[in-house]
Design an enzyme around this catalytic site. Sequence first.
Site, PDB file in Angstrom:
ATOM      1  N   TYR A  91      -6.231  10.119  11.709  1.00 12.10           N
ATOM      2  CA  TYR A  91      -5.464  10.437  12.921  1.00 12.10           C
ATOM      3  C   TYR A  91      -5.880  11.784  13.503  1.00 12.10           C
ATOM      4  CZ  TYR A  91      -2.400   6.662  11.295  1.00 12.10           C
ATOM      5  OH  TYR A  91      -1.896   5.461  10.873  1.00 12.10           O
ATOM      6  N   TYR A 115       0.831  -1.206   0.000  1.00 15.20           N
ATOM      7  CA  TYR A 115       0.000   0.000   0.000  1.00 15.20           C
ATOM      8  C   TYR A 115       0.867   1.259   0.000  1.00 15.20           C
ATOM      9  CZ  TYR A 115      -3.091   3.665   1.783  1.00 15.20           C
ATOM     10  OH  TYR A 115      -3.773   4.841   1.956  1.00 15.20           O
ATOM     11  N   GLY A 128     -14.134   0.402  12.662  1.00 20.11           N
ATOM     12  CA  GLY A 128     -13.694   0.759  14.001  1.00 20.11           C
ATOM     13  C   GLY A 128     -12.459   0.033  14.483  1.00 20.11           C
ATOM     14  N   GLU A 153       4.997   1.521  15.301  1.00 14.87           N
ATOM     15  CA  GLU A 153       5.734   1.268  14.052  1.00 14.87           C
ATOM     16  C   GLU A 153       4.778   1.035  12.898  1.00 14.87           C
ATOM     17  OE1 GLU A 153       8.869   0.775  11.413  1.00 14.87           O
ATOM     18  OE2 GLU A 153       8.880   1.611  13.421  1.00 14.87           O
TER      19      GLU A 153
END
Length: 157
Positions: A130, A23, A94, A82
Site C-alpha cells: 500500500y 490468512y 499486478g 472492505e
Amino acid sequence: MIRTATPADVPVIHAMVRELADYEKALHEVRATEEQLHEALFGERPAAYAHVAESDDGEAVGFALWFLNFSTWRGVHGIYLEDLYVRPERRGGGHGKALLTELARICVARGYERLEWSVLNWNAPSIAFYESLGARPQDEWTVYRLTDGALAELGGR
C-alpha cells in the site's frame, strides 16, 4: 484483468472472503453466507460493490469489495475498501494494484475524494504494498467496533 462482479461470481468471492479471513487468522469469525453476499451486492438495495481480478485464462484470482462512505469535512462520498484479496499463488502479477487502480479511477471519475481501508498492524507485506502506491497510514485514528452482545445491549436500550 479487472471487471465488475456479477451474480455468478458470488460463490468464488465468498470462497476468497473465507481465504482472506483464514490468512488474517480469523476464519472462525466468518458468518456471512453466499446468500447474504448476493443480497448485499445484487439485491433490491445493494449496499456494497465488488470487482473481480481475472487471470489471462479468465479464472477469478482476486477481488475488491467496497461501499460508499461520506466525509462531512469534504462534503462528498468516498470509497471504503472492505476487502482486497489476491490468491497467494497469483500475488505479484499486478492484480492487487489493478484492483486499487480501478477503485481510484472510480473515485476520480465520480468526484470522490477518499479511498480508504484498514490493514492489520502485523501485515507487513500488505503495508509495504500500500505504501508503495502512495497510501499513508492514518495513525491518529483508532477504529472502534460494537458487535454481538455489546451491540445488542446498546441497541436494545
